[in-house]
Design an enzyme around this catalytic site. Structure first.
Site, PDB file in Angstrom:
ATOM      1  N   THR A 137       0.826  -1.218   0.000  1.00  0.00           N
ATOM      2  CA  THR A 137       0.000   0.000   0.000  1.00  0.00           C
ATOM      3  C   THR A 137       0.853   1.257   0.000  1.00  0.00           C
ATOM      4  O   THR A 137       1.977   1.255   0.486  1.00  0.00           O
ATOM      5  CB  THR A 137      -0.972   0.019   1.203  1.00  0.00           C
ATOM      6  OG1 THR A 137      -1.808   1.159   1.074  1.00  0.00           O
ATOM      7  CG2 THR A 137      -0.269   0.064   2.534  1.00  0.00           C
ATOM      8  N   ARG A 138       0.281   2.321  -0.574  1.00  0.00           N
ATOM      9  CA  ARG A 138       0.935   3.640  -0.543  1.00  0.00           C
ATOM     10  C   ARG A 138      -0.036   4.660   0.047  1.00  0.00           C
ATOM     11  O   ARG A 138       0.143   5.855  -0.069  1.00  0.00           O
ATOM     12  CB  ARG A 138       1.395   4.083  -1.939  1.00  0.00           C
ATOM     13  CG  ARG A 138       0.488   3.706  -3.089  1.00  0.00           C
ATOM     14  CD  ARG A 138       0.898   4.385  -4.368  1.00  0.00           C
ATOM     15  NE  ARG A 138       0.176   5.612  -4.497  1.00  0.00           N
ATOM     16  CZ  ARG A 138      -0.998   5.742  -5.116  1.00  0.00           C
ATOM     17  NH1 ARG A 138      -1.568   4.707  -5.708  1.00  0.00           N
ATOM     18  NH2 ARG A 138      -1.595   6.907  -5.179  1.00  0.00           N
ATOM     19  N   ASN A 139      -1.107   4.143   0.680  1.00  0.00           N
ATOM     20  CA  ASN A 139      -2.142   5.010   1.247  1.00  0.00           C
ATOM     21  C   ASN A 139      -2.380   4.634   2.704  1.00  0.00           C
ATOM     22  O   ASN A 139      -2.033   3.538   3.125  1.00  0.00           O
ATOM     23  CB  ASN A 139      -3.450   4.828   0.473  1.00  0.00           C
ATOM     24  CG  ASN A 139      -3.345   5.475  -0.889  1.00  0.00           C
ATOM     25  OD1 ASN A 139      -2.969   6.628  -1.000  1.00  0.00           O
ATOM     26  ND2 ASN A 139      -3.651   4.718  -1.926  1.00  0.00           N
TER      27      ASN A 139
END
Ligand code: PPS
Length: 578
Positions: free
Chosen positions: A203-205
């Protein structure tokens, strides 16, 4: 091969061997001594991330930066020269000056910007790539709106070096050390816990309740333990910075069972390459010991193209990874988008919303809007502690810093309007205000620079850097350079948007009018050939296409135009009522 790579039960790394490239102590010492006499290359941020994952074996079976044969086949067929699946080119790009006469067979020291030797590379190949062809092959596009394409076409240096690496030390990290692991460390940890089957989540969120439901669904379906592996290298421009995200992840971990869930940060420089990137992520997770990997909808998506259309089909990543999962040796976990259904008072898979049930969700953009405007974030959406961490990091706009970036031809009236705006903002007194006018910057920050393309870019990047620092510290920067190039302005926008607000104001005074005014007599000199490379005469000015405000000095006074900008700032919530 390290012993941990053979830990029983866990899947073998990609290509069969975990390629840990840090040299053993005796060799390591010899490398340090050798490096003193070698030509050096100072690595940039992106390269440090690539190097780290090469040295730890996260990029197994790569043993260094790719040579030309691997590169060509990876671009064309997603395979290394020996046929192993590998979708993403990984080379060391440098400019001609730094490359000097480095040639195949030479050894070079790769250094951290602070000077430490991180690795020694034996150069196998040096070539000048066709970057447009690479963009087309790898990303399927040459559209600058794609962050990976943009990086490639505007920030990648002209020469590629490939070659095997001998690692001296890993690039240092000073943040969240306890959450960082090499593949060998994580494998050893899994082994110790007796975890045989692990599903990886990328994930990057920030993670909210629906993500947790989705991850637990995947873990349940695959009867696996869960590894949450957020990217803390380079993600999509505009993403929430990792300091904030990691604080949020730590809160989420309190809601997950420690016996079956763990978190580890991945220092990856993403390319936002959609399907190819998804396959790359799967390979990396396999190297960390995962048997399954969650590929989501629009995985590693680059956003919309310049026509407003998606670059890739939202399921293209799942299709590509699914088609190769056998050969990859990592299984793609079942993926269900989870939505909250008020009527059921719980999250359910989107495909199982009962008739008459209304699926609810809050997009990242909507969440940002609510935080910005200090509005409620419902409990069904996220955990109170996560919302608290986000509110600390994203105060409403009235408490954020911002930059007003004027751009326009020489003599367009930028400085006059910028001066009036600065005075008015200082009058309100809510934040410290700094004016970075073109002439002033050239005197104090860029006195050694001329007006070549390269120097103008450096000049604007310096302004962008200073403005982003001011913005980050919740002040106001008003900038007024010509800033003639779209790509440089975009870079500045990206840099500042990470820190706060960015408002581009295009002072759209036509060339004829600027030339007629010619307050400094420079246009006359440029026409007479006394000044070379003058913007608008014999040097380009690329007009902004997406400026937040466009002002017309031929019809309005500078006071009116400064007022127009103030009204925009007020409408956007940066000034006025808190
Ligand atoms: S840039 O392109 O953004 O780096 O330019 P900037 O720092 O704003 O500097 C522009 C001012 O420098 C004077 N000047 C020139 N402008 C354009 N092209 C050439 N070759 C040049 N040589 C000197 C000019 O007075 C600009 O001032 P402004 O205030 O814009 O009129």
């Amino acid at each position: 091969m390290s012993a941990s790579a053979t830990a029983h039960g866990l899947p073998a790394p990609h290509g069969g061997t975990l390629c840990e490239l840090i040299a053993e102590p005796a060799r390591n010492q010899a490398l340090r001594e050798e490096a003193v006499h070698l030509p050096s290359i100072d690595l940039r941020e992106r390269q440090l991330y690539d190097l780290e994952l090469l040295l730890t074996g996260a990029f197994s079976p790569l043993r260094g930066f790719m040579g030309r044969e691997d590169y060509t086949r990876v671009c064309k067929e997603m395979r290394l020269a020996d046929g192993t699946l590998w979708p993403m080119p990984i080379m060391l790009d440098i400019d001609a000056d730094a490359a000097g006469d480095i040639a195949a067979g030479d050894r070079v020291a790769l250094r951290h910007p602070e000077g430490m030797v991180l690795a020694v590379m034996t150069v196998s190949d040096r070539w000048e790539p066709d970057l447009k062809a690479e963009a087309k092959a790898v990303f399927g596009s040459t559209d600058d709106a794609h962050p990976g394409v943009f990086q490639l076409l505007h920030h990648t240096r002209a020469i590629y070096l490939g070659g095997a690496l001998e690692g001296v030390e890993l690039p240092p990290h000073h943040t969240f050390k306890h959450l960082r692991h090499t593949p060998a460390e994580l494998r050893a940890w899994f082994d110790k816990l007796g975890w045989k089957s692990i599903v990886g989540f990328q994930t990057r969120n920030p993670i909210h309740r629906s993500h947790v439901k989705m991850m637990r669904y995947a873990a349940g379906q695959t009867e696996s333990n869960l590894l949450i592996q957020p990217v803390v290298g380079i993600t999509r421009p505009g993403d929430i910075d990792y300091f904030v995200r990691v604080r949020c992840y730590q809160e989420v971990m309190r809601y997950l069972p420690a016996q079956t869930t763990t978190i580890s940060l991945l220092p990856l420089a993403m390319r936002m390459g959609g399907p190819r990137e998804a396959m790359w992520h799967a390979i990396i997770r396999k190297n960390y010991g995962c048997r399954h990997f969650i590929v989501g909808k629009d995985h590693a998506g680059p956003g919309l193209d310049s026509q407003g259309k998606p670059f890739y089909d939202e399921w293209a990543s799942r299709e590509l990874v699914g088609a190769h999962e056998k050969e990859l040796g990592i299984h793609m976990a079942p993926f269900e988008e989870m939505v909250y259904v008020e009527e059921c008072a719980q999250h359910v898979p989107l495909s199982e919303v009962p008739e008459g049930g209304r699926p609810l969700n809050i997009s990242g953009t909507e969440l940002r809007r609510r935080l910005r405007e200090g509005l409620e974030v419902p409990d069904w959406f996220s955990y109170p502690e996560v919302v608290e961490r986000l509110r600390e990091a994203f105060p409403p706009r009235s408490r954020q810093g911002f930059t007003v970036f004027f751009t326009g031809l020489s003599g367009s009236g930028k400085s006059t309007i910028a001066n009036i705006l600065t005075a008015k903002l200082m009058e309100t007194g809510t934040r410290p205000v700094t004016l970075l006018d073109g002439d002033m910057v050239r005197k104090h920050l860029s006195s050694e620079l001329g007006f070549s393309k390269e120097h103008r870019e450096i000049n604007i990047q310096r302004i962008g850097f200073v403005a982003s620092e001011i913005t980050k510290n919740r002040g106001v920067a008003v900038c007024a350079p010509i800033a003639p190039y779209t790509a440089t302005r975009r870079r500045v926008r990206e840099m500042i948007t990470e820190a706060g607000g960015f408002i581009e104001v295009f002072v759209a005074t036509p060339l004829e009018v600027c030339e007629e005014r010619d307050r400094k007599g420079l246009y006359a000199k440029a026409r007479a050939g006394l000044i070379k490379g003058f913007t608008g005469i014999d040097d380009p000015y690329e007009e902004p296409q997406h400026a937040e405000v466009v002002v017309d000095t031929t019809r309005h006074s500078p006071e009116e135009l400064a007022q127009q900008v103030l009204l925009h700032l007020e409408r956007q919530g940066f000034i006025g009522s808190g």
